[in-house]
Motif scaffolding. Sequence first.
Motif, PDB file in Angstrom:
ATOM      1  N   ALA A  38       0.833  -1.211   0.000  1.00  0.00           N
ATOM      2  CA  ALA A  38       0.000   0.000   0.000  1.00  0.00           C
ATOM      3  C   ALA A  38       0.862   1.254   0.000  1.00  0.00           C
ATOM      4  CB  ALA A  38      -0.924  -0.006   1.215  1.00  0.00           C
ATOM      5  N   THR A  39       1.944   1.230   0.756  1.00  0.00           N
ATOM      6  CA  THR A  39       2.835   2.381   0.826  1.00  0.00           C
ATOM      7  C   THR A  39       3.511   2.618  -0.520  1.00  0.00           C
ATOM      8  OG1 THR A  39       3.223   1.950   3.169  1.00  0.00           O
ATOM      9  CG2 THR A  39       4.803   3.389   2.057  1.00  0.00           C
ATOM     10  N   MET A  40       3.932   1.541  -1.178  1.00  0.00           N
ATOM     11  CA  MET A  40       4.554   1.670  -2.502  1.00  0.00           C
ATOM     12  C   MET A  40       3.573   2.277  -3.498  1.00  0.00           C
ATOM     13  SD  MET A  40       7.731   0.728  -2.544  1.00  0.00           S
ATOM     14  CE  MET A  40       7.926   0.591  -4.307  1.00  0.00           C
ATOM     15  N   SER A  41       2.320   1.845  -3.428  1.00  0.00           N
ATOM     16  CA  SER A  41       1.292   2.368  -4.319  1.00  0.00           C
ATOM     17  C   SER A  41       1.090   3.864  -4.092  1.00  0.00           C
ATOM     18  CB  SER A  41      -0.018   1.612  -4.102  1.00  0.00           C
ATOM     19  OG  SER A  41      -1.016   2.110  -4.947  1.00  0.00           O
ATOM     20  N   LEU A  67       5.827   3.292 -12.907  1.00  0.00           N
ATOM     21  CA  LEU A  67       5.207   3.958 -11.758  1.00  0.00           C
ATOM     22  C   LEU A  67       3.702   3.684 -11.724  1.00  0.00           C
ATOM     23  CD1 LEU A  67       7.087   7.378 -11.946  1.00  0.00           C
ATOM     24  CD2 LEU A  67       7.194   5.737 -10.039  1.00  0.00           C
ATOM     25  N   GLN A  68       3.063   3.719 -12.881  1.00  0.00           N
ATOM     26  CA  GLN A  68       1.628   3.462 -12.959  1.00  0.00           C
ATOM     27  C   GLN A  68       1.315   2.037 -12.500  1.00  0.00           C
ATOM     28  OE1 GLN A  68       1.333   4.608 -17.075  1.00  0.00           O
ATOM     29  NE2 GLN A  68       0.290   6.526 -16.571  1.00  0.00           N
ATOM     30  N   MET A  69       2.159   1.089 -12.863  1.00  0.00           N
ATOM     31  CA  MET A  69       1.937  -0.285 -12.416  1.00  0.00           C
ATOM     32  C   MET A  69       2.073  -0.397 -10.901  1.00  0.00           C
ATOM     33  SD  MET A  69       3.691  -2.644 -15.385  1.00  0.00           S
ATOM     34  CE  MET A  69       3.181  -4.179 -14.579  1.00  0.00           C
ATOM     35  N   ALA A  77      -1.207   2.325 -17.437  1.00  0.00           N
ATOM     36  CA  ALA A  77       0.083   1.697 -17.728  1.00  0.00           C
ATOM     37  C   ALA A  77       0.076   1.088 -19.128  1.00  0.00           C
ATOM     38  CB  ALA A  77       0.417   0.643 -16.684  1.00  0.00           C
ATOM     39  N   VAL A  78      -1.019   0.421 -19.490  1.00  0.00           N
ATOM     40  CA  VAL A  78      -1.134  -0.173 -20.825  1.00  0.00           C
ATOM     41  C   VAL A  78      -1.096   0.923 -21.895  1.00  0.00           C
ATOM     42  CG1 VAL A  78      -2.662  -1.441 -22.399  1.00  0.00           C
ATOM     43  CG2 VAL A  78      -2.331  -2.259 -20.063  1.00  0.00           C
ATOM     44  N   GLU A  79      -1.813   2.000 -21.674  1.00  0.00           N
ATOM     45  CA  GLU A  79      -1.804   3.118 -22.634  1.00  0.00           C
ATOM     46  C   GLU A  79      -0.403   3.700 -22.785  1.00  0.00           C
ATOM     47  OE1 GLU A  79      -4.743   6.148 -21.899  1.00  0.00           O
ATOM     48  OE2 GLU A  79      -6.300   4.651 -21.540  1.00  0.00           O
TER      49      GLU A  79
END
Length: 161
Positions: A38-41, A67-69, A77-79
Amino acid sequence: MKKFIYLLFITIIFCNCISAQELVFPKNAIADKSKLSATMSEFAMTVIADYKGQGRDESYLNNLFRLQMVAGDYANAVETIISFRKNYDAGSRNLPHLQYELFSNAEIKRRQSQDEFETIYRQLFKKEFSKLDNKTAFIVERQFNADVERFESQWQSLLEK
């Protein structure tokens, strides 16, 4: 010599005027594995909000999708991966970051269904690779080889620092 000293002086003044943003990562999250994700997110979302690249070059897009992942923003992230690929050598048989694109798409589908991640990933993998000719599949397959234990060890070392 005078020009060099003048240039050096201006450089020192300029460098002192520029300060990088300091991002603080909470130490208590490192010890608590349940808190770490959660902190990484949250940390990734903070970085994304302030992340600026030189236009939308490959380096910027390469960092942004990662970063988005981490932030759990798999659709964006896919875009970003697709945008990265457009900037990449268009004639190349290499499909950069296909492994991350498949992972992100699998995570998106997992969130929308009751299926397990592994099942979804396998389906997407088979579907994507069936579209590739043998030469391209051979080239792209190398992206899926990684020394996970080494990466985990490096990650743990970085966290401890």
